[in-house]
Motif scaffolding. Sequence first.
Motif, PDB file in Angstrom:
ATOM      1  N   ALA A  83       0.930  -0.844  -0.160  1.00 52.89           N
ATOM      2  CA  ALA A  83      -0.046   0.383   0.258  1.00 52.89           C
ATOM      3  C   ALA A  83       0.950   1.115  -0.143  1.00 52.89           C
ATOM      4  N   ALA A  84       0.860   2.302  -1.380  1.00 50.79           N
ATOM      5  CA  ALA A  84       1.879   3.279  -0.910  1.00 50.79           C
ATOM      6  C   ALA A  84       1.199   4.152  -0.339  1.00 50.79           C
ATOM      7  N   GLY A  85       2.358   5.081   0.540  1.00 45.87           N
ATOM      8  CA  GLY A  85       2.305   5.606   1.927  1.00 45.87           C
ATOM      9  C   GLY A  85       2.005   5.197   3.134  1.00 45.87           C
ATOM     10  N   TRP A  86       2.038   3.325   2.934  1.00 45.58           N
ATOM     11  CA  TRP A  86       1.382   3.070   4.555  1.00 45.58           C
ATOM     12  C   TRP A  86       2.719   2.361   4.842  1.00 45.58           C
ATOM     13  N   THR A  87       3.320   1.199   5.754  1.00 42.93           N
ATOM     14  CA  THR A  87       4.378   0.966   6.342  1.00 42.93           C
ATOM     15  C   THR A  87       3.604  -0.141   7.309  1.00 42.93           C
ATOM     16  N   LEU A  88       4.120  -1.827   6.781  1.00 36.34           N
ATOM     17  CA  LEU A  88       3.724  -2.765   7.893  1.00 36.34           C
ATOM     18  C   LEU A  88       4.344  -2.147   8.626  1.00 36.34           C
ATOM     19  N   TYR A  89       4.146  -2.309  10.210  1.00 34.51           N
ATOM     20  CA  TYR A  89       5.097  -1.648  11.103  1.00 34.51           C
ATOM     21  C   TYR A  89       4.513  -3.051  12.779  1.00 34.51           C
ATOM     22  N   GLY A  90       3.746  -3.777  12.584  1.00 33.79           N
ATOM     23  CA  GLY A  90       3.793  -5.029  13.310  1.00 33.79           C
ATOM     24  C   GLY A  90       2.959  -6.005  12.923  1.00 33.79           C
ATOM     25  N   ALA A  91       3.195  -7.140  13.321  1.00 36.20           N
ATOM     26  CA  ALA A  91       1.786  -7.807  12.912  1.00 36.20           C
ATOM     27  C   ALA A  91       1.262  -8.966  14.023  1.00 36.20           C
ATOM     28  N   ASP A  92       0.343  -9.520  14.917  1.00 37.48           N
ATOM     29  CA  ASP A  92       0.276 -10.592  16.056  1.00 37.48           C
ATOM     30  C   ASP A  92       0.140 -11.925  15.176  1.00 37.48           C
ATOM     31  N   LEU A  93       0.530 -12.785  14.846  1.00 35.40           N
ATOM     32  CA  LEU A  93      -0.675 -14.100  13.577  1.00 35.40           C
ATOM     33  C   LEU A  93      -0.225 -14.903  14.352  1.00 35.40           C
ATOM     34  N   THR A  94      -0.847 -15.713  13.903  1.00 35.69           N
ATOM     35  CA  THR A  94      -1.185 -17.415  14.538  1.00 35.69           C
ATOM     36  C   THR A  94      -1.728 -17.698  13.583  1.00 35.69           C
ATOM     37  N   LEU A  95      -1.205 -19.381  13.526  1.00 42.64           N
ATOM     38  CA  LEU A  95      -2.249 -20.454  11.915  1.00 42.64           C
ATOM     39  C   LEU A  95      -2.934 -21.435  12.909  1.00 42.64           C
ATOM     40  N   ASP A  96      -4.513 -20.917  12.987  1.00 37.18           N
ATOM     41  CA  ASP A  96      -5.573 -21.006  14.210  1.00 37.18           C
ATOM     42  C   ASP A  96      -5.896 -22.676  13.615  1.00 37.18           C
ATOM     43  N   GLN A  97      -5.555 -24.092  13.043  1.00 39.17           N
ATOM     44  CA  GLN A  97      -5.735 -25.426  12.813  1.00 39.17           C
ATOM     45  C   GLN A  97      -6.224 -24.884  11.159  1.00 39.17           C
ATOM     46  N   GLY A  98      -4.712 -24.142  10.611  1.00 39.13           N
ATOM     47  CA  GLY A  98      -4.184 -23.350   9.496  1.00 39.13           C
ATOM     48  C   GLY A  98      -4.675 -22.710   9.157  1.00 39.13           C
ATOM     49  N   HIS A  99      -6.124 -22.101   9.524  1.00 41.90           N
ATOM     50  CA  HIS A  99      -6.205 -20.666   9.285  1.00 41.90           C
ATOM     51  C   HIS A  99      -5.445 -19.187   9.809  1.00 41.90           C
ATOM     52  N   PRO A 100      -5.028 -18.408   9.084  1.00 41.85           N
ATOM     53  CA  PRO A 100      -4.258 -17.463   9.928  1.00 41.85           C
ATOM     54  C   PRO A 100      -5.624 -16.434  10.791  1.00 41.85           C
ATOM     55  N   PHE A 101      -5.018 -16.040  11.684  1.00 45.10           N
ATOM     56  CA  PHE A 101      -5.623 -15.312  12.881  1.00 45.10           C
ATOM     57  C   PHE A 101      -4.695 -14.309  14.032  1.00 45.10           C
ATOM     58  N   GLY A 102      -5.515 -13.223  13.861  1.00 44.85           N
ATOM     59  CA  GLY A 102      -4.524 -12.076  14.488  1.00 44.85           C
ATOM     60  C   GLY A 102      -5.400 -10.729  13.895  1.00 44.85           C
ATOM     61  N   SER A 103      -3.988  -9.648  14.188  1.00 39.62           N
ATOM     62  CA  SER A 103      -3.799  -8.151  13.670  1.00 39.62           C
ATOM     63  C   SER A 103      -2.436  -8.124  12.485  1.00 39.62           C
ATOM     64  N   MET A 104      -2.397  -7.433  11.898  1.00 35.21           N
ATOM     65  CA  MET A 104      -1.607  -7.019  11.033  1.00 35.21           C
ATOM     66  C   MET A 104      -1.571  -4.948  11.127  1.00 35.21           C
ATOM     67  N   PHE A 105      -1.143  -4.568  11.494  1.00 40.67           N
ATOM     68  CA  PHE A 105      -0.538  -2.929  11.961  1.00 40.67           C
ATOM     69  C   PHE A 105       0.264  -2.310  11.278  1.00 40.67           C
ATOM     70  N   TYR A 106      -0.714  -1.331  10.781  1.00 45.96           N
ATOM     71  CA  TYR A 106       0.263  -0.485   9.578  1.00 45.96           C
ATOM     72  C   TYR A 106       0.122   1.136   9.892  1.00 45.96           C
ATOM     73  N   ARG A 107       1.079   2.051   9.749  1.00 42.87           N
ATOM     74  CA  ARG A 107       0.994   3.531   9.926  1.00 42.87           C
ATOM     75  C   ARG A 107       1.364   4.488   8.973  1.00 42.87           C
ATOM     76  N   ASN A 108       0.330   5.151   8.230  1.00 37.12           N
ATOM     77  CA  ASN A 108       0.245   6.389   7.640  1.00 37.12           C
ATOM     78  C   ASN A 108       1.924   6.823   7.376  1.00 37.12           C
ATOM     79  N   ASP A 109       2.300   7.134   6.415  1.00 34.24           N
ATOM     80  CA  ASP A 109       4.116   7.808   6.420  1.00 34.24           C
ATOM     81  C   ASP A 109       4.127   9.307   6.619  1.00 34.24           C
ATOM     82  N   THR A 110       2.409   9.871   6.180  1.00 30.56           N
ATOM     83  CA  THR A 110       2.733  11.158   6.326  1.00 30.56           C
ATOM     84  C   THR A 110       2.001  11.626   7.892  1.00 30.56           C
ATOM     85  N   ASP A 111       0.968  10.860   7.867  1.00 33.29           N
ATOM     86  CA  ASP A 111       0.134  11.531   9.652  1.00 33.29           C
ATOM     87  C   ASP A 111       0.219  11.069  10.492  1.00 33.29           C
TER      88      ASP A 111
END
Length: 205
Positions: A83-111
């Motif tokens: 995503a232009a203008g956004w940076t992935l800076y963190g993630a809290d993920l697990t595989l629950d019986q093969g299915h990804p579950f959790g959160s991914m955190f993005y920060r806007n590069d401008t504001d």
Amino acid sequence: MNDLAGRNRTVAESNAAGDNRRQRSDSAVPNLARIPLSDLRDQSPPNLTALYAEVQDGQALIPGLKMGLGALTVQRWDPAYAAAGWTLYGADLTLDQGHPFGSMFYRNDTDGRVLRIGVKWHPPAQQLEFPALHPSKPELTSDCSDEEVAAVTLDARSRIGVLVAVNAQIGSFVATEESENAILDASGLGLERLSEDDPRVAGRG
């Protein structure tokens, strides 16, 4: 000088005593055989006791898995989906019986705005969902435009897609024909497997 020699003799005598103890220990167990761990990668040692697993309702046992070669070439994530203008800076993920579950955190590069993309499996729809969430509250985001949400969600989907594909590729690599059949059966695809030259494959039978 004499003290140093005395210490060296003590160490030598101690090592010799340890060797003698090991020899006595080995000889005390008849037919003791040492099996290097590297020999267990591609085959089971002789006279291996069968292993049993408890299979509960709704579960399936996948037998016949192998270690493989220990390395596998996979396709990397394509930064073109970032995503232009956004940076992935963190993630809290697990595989629950093969299915990804959790959160991914993005920060806007401008504001500096933070957008949390949830990752969860939706059983009724049988698909992965990526809701755009508030950074810290269990609610949808309210300070991002639809275009921003679409771009960041595509970024998250592309990364998770590679994660799922790589895990599936590794799984197929370590699976034997026996375990492949069990995987298909667990997936509701326990059909008769046909060879490529079978007339029914080409619709001739």
